[in-house]
Design an enzyme around this catalytic site. Structure first.
Site, short mmCIF file in Angstrom:
data_model
loop_
_atom_site.label_atom_id
_atom_site.label_comp_id
_atom_site.label_asym_id
_atom_site.label_seq_id
_atom_site.Cartn_x
_atom_site.Cartn_y
_atom_site.Cartn_z
N GLY A 1 4.85 3.19 0.31
CA GLY A 1 6.96 3.81 -0.37
C GLY A 1 6.22 3.87 -1.69
O GLY A 1 5.04 3.99 -2.11
N SER B 1 0.99 -1.66 0.00
CA SER B 1 -0.12 -0.05 0.21
C SER B 1 1.20 0.79 0.03
O SER B 1 2.63 1.04 0.18
CB SER B 1 -0.95 0.18 1.27
OG SER B 1 -0.30 0.39 2.60
N LYS B 2 0.19 2.09 -0.02
CA LYS B 2 0.80 3.44 -0.10
C LYS B 2 1.85 3.64 0.74
O LYS B 2 2.82 4.63 0.32
CB LYS B 2 -0.28 4.81 -0.24
CG LYS B 2 0.58 5.94 -0.79
CD LYS B 2 0.60 6.12 -2.25
CE LYS B 2 1.44 6.80 -2.94
NZ LYS B 2 2.31 6.63 -4.36
N ARG B 3 1.61 3.81 1.59
CA ARG B 3 2.65 3.70 3.13
C ARG B 3 3.65 3.06 3.09
O ARG B 3 4.64 2.85 3.84
CB ARG B 3 1.67 3.61 4.48
CG ARG B 3 2.06 2.10 4.99
CD ARG B 3 0.93 1.70 5.83
NE ARG B 3 0.06 0.66 5.66
CZ ARG B 3 0.55 -1.14 6.35
NH1 ARG B 3 2.25 -0.80 6.16
NH2 ARG B 3 0.02 -2.02 5.45
#
Ligand code: GLU
Length: 317
Positions: free
Chosen positions: A249, A245-247
């Protein structure tokens, strides 16, 4: 069943143009590219733009740009799935004619009522249409969808090159809609017709499509078409082993380009995400093309490893 192993290898990458080129998509494209290029085959590109509400020309452009930067050249023109809708409809009608599909006149309310009753009685909520075996003479003059007359007994076995034999009980598969009442094809029909017409011999894609493969296989059989070789690859996870997911990176290929990583290092790095050849970590395109085989793809999800990418970049520069 017809054998597809005689002609050239034909693979494809079939992204839905709803955003940037995701790192997972790039890896799927790379695997297909390596497989075809290492065998003197063809690597095709199909833009799955049938979902008009979610597909954008900007996303298509971003995907083409990402692939071009990565050096994953495709053969011929990119195919637009949307433009092939008349052909998809034609196949649905052929299935009607050969008895492997039927017209279903059920309304949304009737389907909802079926589901509610099934839920209340603790039965499977997979819709069973009363029109499946109806005499065409009883058909009303009303809108209808075309549904697959799915097998109800037994199981569908996907002989997957990565996952092994995957067995899905046919009672898990409903009479899926092939053509909607407005005449537009569903995704499941479009994929099979396109792969068949494009002569695709090997379908290498994320294992989130494994269940679709069982349903798609029934369409191949209904049409008497040869089934391609399937290879469903585990999705990429973050360094912590969790779903990407986006977290974690950067997820878009263009972000890696912007950070200055060389495309050759990206190819090397992505190839090693889920595939291995002995202990080899650093290799050239020619080596990867020569070595890449479906047997080298692992069954557990690969994890992103930014240190490894740094290291490979240094060596490729
Ligand atoms: N368009 C699908 C996706 O982006 C891929 C379909 C396929 O590879 O069969 O997930």
């Amino acid at each position: 069943m017809t054998d597809m192993s005689d002609g050239p290898v034909i693979t494809r990458f079939a992204p839905s143009p709803t955003g940037f080129l995701h790192i997972g998509g790039a890896r799927t494209a790379l695997f297909n590219w390596l497989y075809a290029r290492g065998r003197g085959g063809h690597f095709l590109l199909r833009i799955e733009d049938t979902d008009r509400a979610r597909s954008t020309p900007e996303a298509t452009a971003a995907i083409l740009k990402g692939l071009t930067w990565l050096g994953l050249d495709w053969d011929g023109e990119a195919v637009s799935q949307f433009e092939r809708a008349p052909r998809h409809a034609e196949v649905a009608r052929e299935m009607l004619a050969n008895g492997t599909a039927y017209k279903c006149f059920a309304t949304q309310d009737e389907i909802e009522a079926f589901r509610e009753a099934a839920r209340a009685e603790g039965r499977s909520t997979l819709y069973q249409s009363p029109w499946r075996d109806a005499d065409p003479a009883t058909h009303p003059d009303a809108p209808y969808v075309i549904r697959l007359k799915a097998l109800r007994e037994g199981a569908t076995v996907i002989g997957d090159k990565v996952q092994g034999d995957v067995k899905i009980g046919n009672d898990q598969l409903d009479d899926m809609v092939l053509l909607r009442s407005d005449g537009t094809p569903t995704y499941m029909l479009a994929v099979v017709v396109d792969d068949h017409d494009m002569g695709v011999t090997h379908v290498i894609r994320g294992d989130d499509h494994l269940n679709n493969a069982a349903r798609q296989m029934q369409i191949y059989h209904a049409m008497g078409w040869p089934v391609p070789v399937w290879a469903h690859i585990p999705l990429i996870h973050g360094p912590d082993g969790k779903k990407l997911s986006k977290r974690h990176g950067a997820l878009g290929v263009e972000e890696y380009q912007a950070m200055g990583y060389p495309a050759a290092a990206m190819r090397n790095y992505l190839a090693r995400l889920g595939w291995s050849h002995g202990d080899d970590e650093f290799f050239t395109d020619d080596q990867a093309k020569a070595w890449f085989a479906l047997e080298g793809i692992g069954r557990s999800p690969a994890r992103l490893d930014f240190k490894k990418l740094e290291n490979l970049s240094g060596r490729h520069l």
